[in-house]
Design a protein around this motif. Sequence first.
Motif, PDB file in Angstrom:
ATOM      1  N   SER A  17       0.846  -1.200   0.000  1.00 47.43           N
ATOM      2  CA  SER A  17       0.000   0.000   0.000  1.00 47.43           C
ATOM      3  C   SER A  17       0.879   1.246   0.000  1.00 47.43           C
ATOM      4  O   SER A  17       1.900   1.297   0.684  1.00 47.43           O
ATOM      5  CB  SER A  17      -0.903   0.031   1.232  1.00 47.43           C
ATOM      6  N   THR A  34      -3.809   3.946  -4.904  1.00 46.76           N
ATOM      7  CA  THR A  34      -3.870   2.582  -5.394  1.00 46.76           C
ATOM      8  C   THR A  34      -3.726   2.572  -6.905  1.00 46.76           C
ATOM      9  O   THR A  34      -4.018   3.565  -7.567  1.00 46.76           O
ATOM     10  CB  THR A  34      -5.204   1.901  -5.013  1.00 46.76           C
ATOM     11  N   ASN A  35      -3.266   1.454  -7.413  1.00 47.09           N
ATOM     12  CA  ASN A  35      -3.158   1.267  -8.840  1.00 47.09           C
ATOM     13  C   ASN A  35      -3.341  -0.214  -9.114  1.00 47.09           C
ATOM     14  O   ASN A  35      -2.708  -1.042  -8.448  1.00 47.09           O
ATOM     15  CB  ASN A  35      -1.798   1.740  -9.341  1.00 47.09           C
ATOM     16  N   PRO A  36      -4.194  -0.583 -10.056  1.00 49.49           N
ATOM     17  CA  PRO A  36      -4.424  -2.004 -10.308  1.00 49.49           C
ATOM     18  C   PRO A  36      -3.186  -2.739 -10.821  1.00 49.49           C
ATOM     19  O   PRO A  36      -3.120  -3.960 -10.738  1.00 49.49           O
ATOM     20  CB  PRO A  36      -5.542  -2.017 -11.343  1.00 49.49           C
ATOM     21  N   ASN A  37      -2.186  -1.991 -11.312  1.00 46.71           N
ATOM     22  CA  ASN A  37      -0.963  -2.623 -11.799  1.00 46.71           C
ATOM     23  C   ASN A  37       0.083  -2.845 -10.716  1.00 46.71           C
ATOM     24  O   ASN A  37       1.103  -3.484 -10.973  1.00 46.71           O
ATOM     25  CB  ASN A  37      -0.363  -1.810 -12.939  1.00 46.71           C
ATOM     26  N   ARG A  40       0.367  -7.287  -6.025  1.00 49.99           N
ATOM     27  CA  ARG A  40      -0.353  -7.558  -4.777  1.00 49.99           C
ATOM     28  C   ARG A  40       0.594  -8.144  -3.747  1.00 49.99           C
ATOM     29  O   ARG A  40       1.361  -9.051  -4.049  1.00 49.99           O
ATOM     30  CB  ARG A  40      -1.488  -8.527  -5.040  1.00 49.99           C
ATOM     31  N   THR A  78      -1.642   8.779 -12.104  1.00 55.39           N
ATOM     32  CA  THR A  78      -1.322   7.815 -13.160  1.00 55.39           C
ATOM     33  C   THR A  78       0.108   7.322 -12.955  1.00 55.39           C
ATOM     34  O   THR A  78       0.941   8.024 -12.358  1.00 55.39           O
ATOM     35  CB  THR A  78      -1.455   8.427 -14.564  1.00 55.39           C
TER      36      THR A  78
END
Length: 80
Positions: A17, A34-37, A40, A78
Amino acid sequence: VSTEPANTVYFGTNRGSLFRVRNAHQNPEAVRLTNPNFPRFANISCVAVDPRNANRLMVVFSSYNVNSLFYSEDAGATWT
């Protein structure tokens, strides 16, 4: 901590995070970026911020077989 804009701080966690705190010298409130790329559950091992422009930062993730470097020029809106 940046000087332009003053008192902006970024920090990362060992669960991947990333947070930004503006006006860290007064009433700090962390905003999660947050960024989906983002990988995790990878550790954020380094956050480098341009001291003259806090909108420019690089985040380094440490884990095996993941994209490790992310760069933003717009305070985390971005990423490349």
